[in-house]
Design a protein around this motif. Sequence first.
Motif, PDB file in Angstrom:
ATOM      1  N   ASP A 211      11.097 -13.141  12.061  1.00 18.14           N
ATOM      2  CA  ASP A 211      10.354 -13.150  10.781  1.00 18.14           C
ATOM      3  C   ASP A 211       9.428 -12.001  10.847  1.00 18.14           C
ATOM      4  OD1 ASP A 211      12.105 -15.307   9.925  1.00 18.14           O
ATOM      5  OD2 ASP A 211      10.411 -16.760  10.915  1.00 18.14           O
ATOM      6  N   VAL A 212       9.346 -11.192  12.048  1.00 17.63           N
ATOM      7  CA  VAL A 212       8.487 -10.230  12.058  1.00 17.63           C
ATOM      8  C   VAL A 212       8.998  -8.744  11.876  1.00 17.63           C
ATOM      9  CG1 VAL A 212       6.756 -11.602  13.295  1.00 17.63           C
ATOM     10  CG2 VAL A 212       8.190  -9.969  14.434  1.00 17.63           C
ATOM     11  N   GLU A 213       8.141  -7.789  11.712  1.00 14.22           N
ATOM     12  CA  GLU A 213       8.472  -6.264  11.838  1.00 14.22           C
ATOM     13  C   GLU A 213       8.033  -5.742  12.765  1.00 14.22           C
ATOM     14  OE1 GLU A 213      10.147  -4.180   8.131  1.00 14.22           O
ATOM     15  OE2 GLU A 213       8.433  -2.432   8.763  1.00 14.22           O
ATOM     16  N   LEU A 214       8.575  -4.885  13.998  1.00 10.31           N
ATOM     17  CA  LEU A 214       7.623  -3.903  14.727  1.00 10.31           C
ATOM     18  C   LEU A 214       7.915  -2.552  14.343  1.00 10.31           C
ATOM     19  CD1 LEU A 214       9.126  -5.398  18.325  1.00 10.31           C
ATOM     20  CD2 LEU A 214       7.041  -6.191  17.052  1.00 10.31           C
ATOM     21  N   SER A 215       6.825  -2.096  14.392  1.00  9.08           N
ATOM     22  CA  SER A 215       6.674  -0.436  13.991  1.00  9.08           C
ATOM     23  C   SER A 215       6.396   0.248  15.479  1.00  9.08           C
ATOM     24  CB  SER A 215       5.675  -0.324  12.880  1.00  9.08           C
ATOM     25  OG  SER A 215       5.764   1.133  12.688  1.00  9.08           O
ATOM     26  N   LEU A 216       7.379   1.039  15.734  1.00 10.21           N
ATOM     27  CA  LEU A 216       7.342   1.740  17.138  1.00 10.21           C
ATOM     28  C   LEU A 216       7.370   3.248  17.122  1.00 10.21           C
ATOM     29  CD1 LEU A 216       9.833  -0.960  18.984  1.00 10.21           C
ATOM     30  CD2 LEU A 216       7.120  -0.773  19.382  1.00 10.21           C
ATOM     31  N   LEU A 217       6.660   3.672  18.013  1.00 12.14           N
ATOM     32  CA  LEU A 217       6.620   5.328  18.192  1.00 12.14           C
ATOM     33  C   LEU A 217       7.429   5.666  19.388  1.00 12.14           C
ATOM     34  CD1 LEU A 217       2.802   6.214  17.005  1.00 12.14           C
ATOM     35  CD2 LEU A 217       4.956   6.131  15.677  1.00 12.14           C
ATOM     36  N   SER A 218       8.286   6.693  19.365  1.00 15.29           N
ATOM     37  CA  SER A 218       9.058   6.905  20.401  1.00 15.29           C
ATOM     38  C   SER A 218       8.516   8.269  21.232  1.00 15.29           C
ATOM     39  CB  SER A 218      10.407   7.029  20.100  1.00 15.29           C
ATOM     40  OG  SER A 218      10.616   8.269  19.343  1.00 15.29           O
ATOM     41  N   THR A 219       8.628   8.257  22.556  1.00 19.38           N
ATOM     42  CA  THR A 219       8.319   9.460  23.398  1.00 19.38           C
ATOM     43  C   THR A 219       9.516   9.555  24.223  1.00 19.38           C
ATOM     44  OG1 THR A 219       7.075   8.556  25.070  1.00 19.38           O
ATOM     45  CG2 THR A 219       5.913   8.783  23.318  1.00 19.38           C
ATOM     46  N   THR A 220       9.629  10.867  24.752  1.00 16.13           N
ATOM     47  CA  THR A 220      10.708  11.257  25.560  1.00 16.13           C
ATOM     48  C   THR A 220       9.976  12.107  26.730  1.00 16.13           C
ATOM     49  OG1 THR A 220      12.214  11.553  23.764  1.00 16.13           O
ATOM     50  CG2 THR A 220      12.891  12.369  25.944  1.00 16.13           C
ATOM     51  N   THR A 221      10.332  11.610  27.923  1.00 16.71           N
ATOM     52  CA  THR A 221       9.704  11.944  29.210  1.00 16.71           C
ATOM     53  C   THR A 221      10.870  12.663  30.054  1.00 16.71           C
ATOM     54  OG1 THR A 221       7.788  10.712  29.297  1.00 16.71           O
ATOM     55  CG2 THR A 221       8.426  11.617  31.263  1.00 16.71           C
ATOM     56  N   LEU A 222      10.880  14.090  30.718  1.00 14.29           N
ATOM     57  CA  LEU A 222      11.561  14.458  31.395  1.00 14.29           C
ATOM     58  C   LEU A 222      11.285  14.720  32.681  1.00 14.29           C
ATOM     59  CD1 LEU A 222      13.200  17.266  28.894  1.00 14.29           C
ATOM     60  CD2 LEU A 222      14.055  14.926  29.238  1.00 14.29           C
ATOM     61  N   PHE A 223      11.732  14.972  33.620  1.00 10.53           N
ATOM     62  CA  PHE A 223      11.222  15.335  35.107  1.00 10.53           C
ATOM     63  C   PHE A 223      11.004  16.806  34.985  1.00 10.53           C
ATOM     64  CE2 PHE A 223      13.188  11.420  36.076  1.00 10.53           C
ATOM     65  CZ  PHE A 223      12.408  10.849  37.333  1.00 10.53           C
ATOM     66  N   GLY A 224       9.726  17.186  35.537  1.00  8.67           N
ATOM     67  CA  GLY A 224       9.386  18.541  35.616  1.00  8.67           C
ATOM     68  C   GLY A 224      10.134  19.276  36.936  1.00  8.67           C
ATOM     69  N   THR A 225      10.203  20.538  36.640  1.00 12.45           N
ATOM     70  CA  THR A 225      10.974  21.476  37.353  1.00 12.45           C
ATOM     71  C   THR A 225      12.001  20.736  38.419  1.00 12.45           C
ATOM     72  OG1 THR A 225       9.366  20.855  39.030  1.00 12.45           O
ATOM     73  CG2 THR A 225       8.883  22.823  37.833  1.00 12.45           C
ATOM     74  N   PRO A 226      13.236  20.279  37.430  1.00 15.03           N
ATOM     75  CA  PRO A 226      14.179  19.481  38.460  1.00 15.03           C
ATOM     76  C   PRO A 226      14.958  20.734  39.094  1.00 15.03           C
ATOM     77  CG  PRO A 226      14.763  19.764  36.147  1.00 15.03           C
ATOM     78  CD  PRO A 226      13.466  20.387  36.255  1.00 15.03           C
ATOM     79  N   LEU A 227      15.452  20.120  40.058  1.00 16.14           N
ATOM     80  CA  LEU A 227      16.313  21.080  41.103  1.00 16.14           C
ATOM     81  C   LEU A 227      17.724  20.550  41.398  1.00 16.14           C
ATOM     82  CD1 LEU A 227      13.984  22.754  43.567  1.00 16.14           C
ATOM     83  CD2 LEU A 227      14.999  23.889  41.510  1.00 16.14           C
ATOM     84  N   ASP A 228      18.009  19.317  40.803  1.00 19.24           N
ATOM     85  CA  ASP A 228      19.257  18.310  40.956  1.00 19.24           C
ATOM     86  C   ASP A 228      19.835  18.331  39.552  1.00 19.24           C
ATOM     87  OD1 ASP A 228      20.657  16.273  43.044  1.00 19.24           O
ATOM     88  OD2 ASP A 228      20.486  15.699  40.797  1.00 19.24           O
ATOM     89  N   VAL A 229      21.142  18.269  39.528  1.00 23.32           N
ATOM     90  CA  VAL A 229      21.583  18.241  38.260  1.00 23.32           C
ATOM     91  C   VAL A 229      21.488  16.952  37.488  1.00 23.32           C
ATOM     92  CG1 VAL A 229      23.804  18.407  36.707  1.00 23.32           C
ATOM     93  CG2 VAL A 229      23.492  20.013  38.794  1.00 23.32           C
ATOM     94  N   THR A 230      21.607  16.146  38.269  1.00 21.15           N
ATOM     95  CA  THR A 230      21.477  14.605  37.687  1.00 21.15           C
ATOM     96  C   THR A 230      20.014  14.330  37.125  1.00 21.15           C
ATOM     97  OG1 THR A 230      23.068  13.593  39.002  1.00 21.15           O
ATOM     98  CG2 THR A 230      21.403  12.094  38.039  1.00 21.15           C
ATOM     99  N   VAL A 231      19.027  14.900  37.854  1.00 17.66           N
ATOM    100  CA  VAL A 231      17.712  14.642  37.569  1.00 17.66           C
ATOM    101  C   VAL A 231      17.286  15.376  36.443  1.00 17.66           C
ATOM    102  CG1 VAL A 231      15.059  14.961  38.353  1.00 17.66           C
ATOM    103  CG2 VAL A 231      16.831  14.286  40.013  1.00 17.66           C
ATOM    104  N   SER A 232      17.964  16.713  36.113  1.00 18.39           N
ATOM    105  CA  SER A 232      17.495  17.241  35.154  1.00 18.39           C
ATOM    106  C   SER A 232      18.271  16.827  33.742  1.00 18.39           C
ATOM    107  CB  SER A 232      18.310  18.939  35.202  1.00 18.39           C
ATOM    108  OG  SER A 232      19.675  18.791  35.292  1.00 18.39           O
TER     109      SER A 232
END
Length: 253
Positions: A211-232
Motif C-alpha cells: 500500500d506504499v510507494e518507495l521513491s529511490l535514487l540510484s547510484t552506480t559504483t565502478l572499481f577504480g583503475t581495474p587491471l582485470d577484465v572481470t573487475v572492469s
Amino acid sequence: MCSGALLRHWRERRGLSQLALANLAGVSARHLSFVETGRSRPSRRMLLELGEHLDLPLRERNALLLAAGLAPAYPEHRLGDVPMAAVSDAIGRILMSHMPFPALVVDRHWTMIDANDAVTALIADCAPALIEPPLNVLRLTLHPRGLAQRIANLGQWRGHLLSRLRHQIAATGDPELMRLHAELEGYPGDGTAEADDGAALVVPLRLRVGDVELSLLSTTTLFGTPLDVTVSELAIEAFYPADDATARLLLGR
C-alpha cells in the motif's frame, strides 16, 4: 578480423580520423594507415597505446592484441578465484553495509552477480522465471511480469534505463547488449518518458510495495583503475531514499 581492421572499426566507431588518433597516440598518420591496411605490423606497446586513446574496454584491448597474434595484457578471473578474494570481500562488505537500502552487483550484460536482502525482498513477487539464475536486471525491471507492474513512473524509468543501455552499446559495440535492447523495446508499456519534474535533479525509481510507494535514487559504483577484465566490467547499483517518507519506511521508523 585482423588487428588492422579491428583498429579501424573502433577508430571509426569513436568518430576519429586517422590523423586525430595518430596525434593522440604520438605516431604518424602514415604509419597508422599502414597498420590499418595490414602493410605494417603494430607493436604490443602501440596497440595498448591506441586502445587507451580509443577508450576501449579491457576485453576489447585484449581482443586487439590477440588479433595481432600477441598475448592478452589483462587477466580475466572469476569472482570465486583466489586472486579475486579481496574484490569479492569488498563487494560483500559494500552490499551488507548498504542495508536496509537495496544494492546489487551486475556484470557487463546486466546479469546480477550478487545482491543484499533488501533487493531479494523487493523482487520476491516477480515471475519465478525472471528471478532464476542467470537473472538479468534490466529484463526483470521492465518485463510486464517483473517489477514493471509496480513501477509508478514506468515510462520515465524505462526511458532512463534504455538510454543507459544505448550509451553502453555505443561504448562497447556488444551484440548481446544490442539484442537485449531490442527485446526490452518490444515489451508493452509507454514508449516515451514521462514529463520530468522541473524541480527534480535526477530520475527517481517510484516503486509500489503493498500500500506504499518507495521513491529511490540510484547510484552506480565502478572499481577504480581495474587491471582485470572481470573487475572492469562489474558495477554496483545502489539505491537511496529520495524522500523522508521512503527513508522512514526502509529504516523501520
